[in-house]
Motif scaffolding. Sequence first.
Motif, PDB file in Angstrom:
ATOM      1  N   HIS A 273       0.600  -2.678  -3.445  1.00 15.73           N
ATOM      2  CA  HIS A 273       0.060  -1.739  -2.467  1.00 15.73           C
ATOM      3  C   HIS A 273      -1.471  -1.647  -2.605  1.00 15.73           C
ATOM      4  O   HIS A 273      -2.191  -1.726  -1.616  1.00 15.73           O
ATOM      5  N   GLU A 274      -1.928  -1.525  -3.843  1.00 12.89           N
ATOM      6  CA  GLU A 274      -3.379  -1.425  -4.067  1.00 12.89           C
ATOM      7  C   GLU A 274      -4.092  -2.717  -3.660  1.00 12.89           C
ATOM      8  O   GLU A 274      -5.167  -2.671  -3.049  1.00 12.89           O
ATOM      9  N   HIS A 277      -4.702  -2.850   0.004  1.00 20.77           N
ATOM     10  CA  HIS A 277      -5.904  -2.155   0.488  1.00 20.77           C
ATOM     11  C   HIS A 277      -7.101  -3.094   0.494  1.00 20.77           C
ATOM     12  O   HIS A 277      -7.893  -3.108   1.429  1.00 20.77           O
ATOM     13  N   GLU A 351      -2.617   3.380   4.660  1.00 21.98           N
ATOM     14  CA  GLU A 351      -1.529   3.480   3.685  1.00 21.98           C
ATOM     15  C   GLU A 351      -0.290   2.728   4.172  1.00 21.98           C
ATOM     16  O   GLU A 351       0.345   2.008   3.401  1.00 21.98           O
ATOM     17  N   HIS A 396      -2.556  10.558   2.811  1.00 25.64           N
ATOM     18  CA  HIS A 396      -1.410   9.660   2.732  1.00 25.64           C
ATOM     19  C   HIS A 396      -0.306  10.209   3.620  1.00 25.64           C
ATOM     20  O   HIS A 396      -0.128  11.425   3.689  1.00 25.64           O
TER      21      HIS A 396
HETATM   22 ZN   LIG Z   1      -2.908   3.513  -0.901  1.00 28.93          ZN
END
Ligand SMILES: [Zn+2]
Length: 411
Positions: A273-274, A277, A351, A396
């Motif tokens: 997930h990071e 980004h 997100e 988020h």
């Molecule tokens: Zn995030």
Amino acid sequence: MNDYLIFILALLVFNWLLSLIVETLNLKNASTEIPGEFVGIYDDEKYAKSQRYLKDTTKFDLVQSAVMLPLTIAFILLGGFSWMNDIAQNTAQSMILQGLVFGGILMLIGQIIGLPFSIYSTFVIEEKFGFNKTTPKTFIADIFKSLLLTVLLGAPIFALILWIFSSVPYAWLWAWAALSIIQLFILFIAPVVILPLFNKFTPLEEGELRSAIEKFAAEQKFTLSGIFKIDGSKRSTKSNAYFTGFGNTKRIALFDTLIENHSTEELVGVLAHEVGHCKRGHIKKTILISMASTLLMFFILSLFISKPGLYAAFGIDGTPLYAGLIFFGFLYAPINMILGLLGTILSRKHEFEADAFAAETTREPTHLISALKKLSVDNLSNLTPHPLKVFLEYSHPPVLDRIKALRKFEG
Ligand SMILES: [Zn+2]
């Protein structure tokens, strides 16, 4: 009462009423029934605890704003700013030094008023729900470190902006350029200079987790300059993970509390997930947008900074620049709020995109879903926030929305 003052007071009251309405709606939206996704993960008792946590933190926020509103209004109406200005002008000769005294007093007042709230939040509420790990020593050290940073970074920046506005044509443009360069520099050095002041960064030890993370990064052709474990447990049992810095200071930081409670697959899901980004350009986009909004702010500031009415609203004769910068902050609040809203809308979109990236690249969303669930339970997050609260404040999306979106990737 001049027009600026009426506008600013109305704004303060409006903001307070809005948060009162939003928080009340948010509390009413809490349901005692455990949402389907969380049946078997939450038991009745722990779910009830999460709702008590929501109630306690909301009440705390409402009390804090109910104290701050009249204090702020009284300070303005009783000539608090004019008193500060007298001290500044009696202490120093040059406008820039006067500005530093003025800013310093304001910061100290803010610290003193904020302190009891911060103590109560950490040592009463967080303690009661079993989150708090902060010792009084860490708490006090944190305050001094933040003050030191404000003095070392904040004061020179404030002085520089005062100097630009008092001596350079097209000051708004130059102030923006200077601040943007400084901000980029701070972002760059933060992971190696600032963040280690507050937390210990230890390179993640060799082993299953490190290999799994490196394997994933290699598959995604993603260069990681460092994978670190940080001692989040020094302050709280709550857990998190984040990216800091960019270029060759780019690091992934996993809280020790996160590593403890999650499986390797779940942690790779969080990491994916990071990485999402970064890969989707969110970090660059966010920096560019923030620079653009700073430019807008400085431009609008340049339109108001020499209006005597703005100063008169706060009981000050003349137009001392340092006071104008602070007063402008009150005036700019509505634009700031709208920009903040657009920012949170974009952040929620990012997100979802980062979740989608994680689901696609790890080829199954299951692990990220279970990581999100554990995080929500461990942090006693509100599972059913009111849509207005989400719209106004959530950076988020609510976890149930994220899980629903992730489920679409299930094979
Ligand atoms: Zn995030």
